[in-house]
Motif scaffolding. Sequence first.
Motif, mmCIF file in Angstrom:
data_model
loop_
_atom_site.group_PDB
_atom_site.id
_atom_site.type_symbol
_atom_site.label_atom_id
_atom_site.label_comp_id
_atom_site.label_asym_id
_atom_site.label_seq_id
_atom_site.Cartn_x
_atom_site.Cartn_y
_atom_site.Cartn_z
ATOM 1 N N TYR A 1 0.472 3.600 -2.324
ATOM 2 C CA TYR A 1 -0.026 1.980 -2.087
ATOM 3 C C TYR A 1 1.080 1.113 -1.984
ATOM 4 O O TYR A 1 0.814 -0.002 -1.194
ATOM 5 N N SER B 1 -4.535 -2.163 7.277
ATOM 6 C CA SER B 1 -5.158 -1.645 6.010
ATOM 7 C C SER B 1 -6.589 -1.925 5.229
ATOM 8 O O SER B 1 -7.209 -1.703 4.347
ATOM 9 N N ALA C 1 2.237 1.242 1.628
ATOM 10 C CA ALA C 1 1.217 1.200 2.382
ATOM 11 C C ALA C 1 0.971 -0.491 2.931
ATOM 12 O O ALA C 1 0.655 -0.450 3.475
ATOM 13 N N VAL D 1 -5.749 3.752 -0.995
ATOM 14 C CA VAL D 1 -5.016 4.413 0.587
ATOM 15 C C VAL D 1 -4.974 5.972 0.683
ATOM 16 O O VAL D 1 -4.232 6.793 -0.445
#
Length: 471
Positions: free
Chosen positions: A445, A456, A448, A80
């Motif tokens: 991470y 993503s 996200a 990420v």
Amino acid sequence: MTANWFATIAFFAWPIVATILYRTKSFSEATLWTILGGLLLLPSNVSIKLEMIPAFDKNSLPNLCALAGCIALASRQRAVKSGFGVAEILAIAAIIGPVFTSINNRDTLVYGPTIIPGVGYYDGISALLSQLLFLLPFFIARRFLQKSSDTESIMRVLVIAGLLYSTLMLFEIRMSPVLSNWVYGYFPSGFVSEMRYGGFRPVVFMKNGLTAAFFMMTAFLAAVVFWRLKSGVVRLFPPAGVSAYLAVVIILCKSAGALIYAGCIGFFVRWSSPKTQVRIAVVITTIGIFYPLLRITDNFPTSALLDTAMVFSQERAESLKVRFDQEQQLLAHASQRLLFGWGRYGRNRLYEENYGKDISITDGAWIQIFGQFGVVGFLAQFGLLALPVFRAMSALKYTSSARDRVFLAALALIVALNLIEQIPNSSMSSWNWLLAGALLGRAEYLKAVASSPRKSFGAANIGKHSLGAGE
């Protein structure tokens, strides 16, 4: 310090060791062993200095080796990417701040016969490069050690390293701390200072006995994590047995601080919820961040601590009083250049006006950083250590398995202890920065993935590999 020829060979051989690691192990394990192995095995307080570049020592050289490994293998690593935020601001302040420090310290200091020349742009650039090299593991770990499997690898590597290193520590507990002298031809600490209770504190190749004991304490906490999860690290030994063995080694290290950390924090790692553990980590971190402010405003309970220490030992109470008195004098000196500090080369220390003798005792890393780089330097470096703990607290709810939560909480506690340990002692290392970076990367991470998993990472990938199983 002057070391023998083998110390030089060890430094030049480390890139070869790192290359072998990256060829034979996973990316995360190779990075962990490159940094931690350098801390444990390379000589302390010794460096190789070449003209116009920062010195190569047990922190900077493994960092460069890890950077080379990342550059070679970065295309294979999924991660990420974080935007510009608080961490970037703190990192810029930590790296660029020393340039402003040097610009503000071009004056010559004179204390009787002792003359300390001023510094300028050249030293500022040198300090900038040194800071960048020192912080490299933070950036590497934040970018590439983000998954739950990476956090588990950190704990596993800590336990294995602790078990292996314990054999050398037990040898020195019995025979006295002689290995550094035998292998590298010098002793990094004061031999008398490592004598305790009719025996010795082991040092091996670390900076001193306190640093070695603190490392063993973190290995013990990692072992307790696997004990809690009933998951073995070494096939022949049960996790409870590994934890008990490392606890005995910590007791034999004769370090009160490491023993208190192991007993108190080990209890919470084993039996309290991950949420409680992270809250404790936040409290510890907050105390460490606000300690200078409490000392400056005289709101820290020094008298109560001195009275408590007197109950256990008059010698320890007197030693603690000397430390507090020194901190107060050093803070008064630092307040004269509060924003960016006095710079390096001893400018932050105290000297006798007439004889020029250095009369400073700067045990804690915090007062060293505060005196050298001022409020900006302290907030930047300690802020980078503290930020991952706060981010972990908000990211804990995004974990999808109990195992993941346990590892995340334990790492947050270890990072918090690394920070608070810099108040009484100075044990800042590349390994500390790697752990902080890994914790921040893991927290980022999790957030996200929780906020935009399909966009993503792809729904198919999320469905195939759960977060708790290593993403």
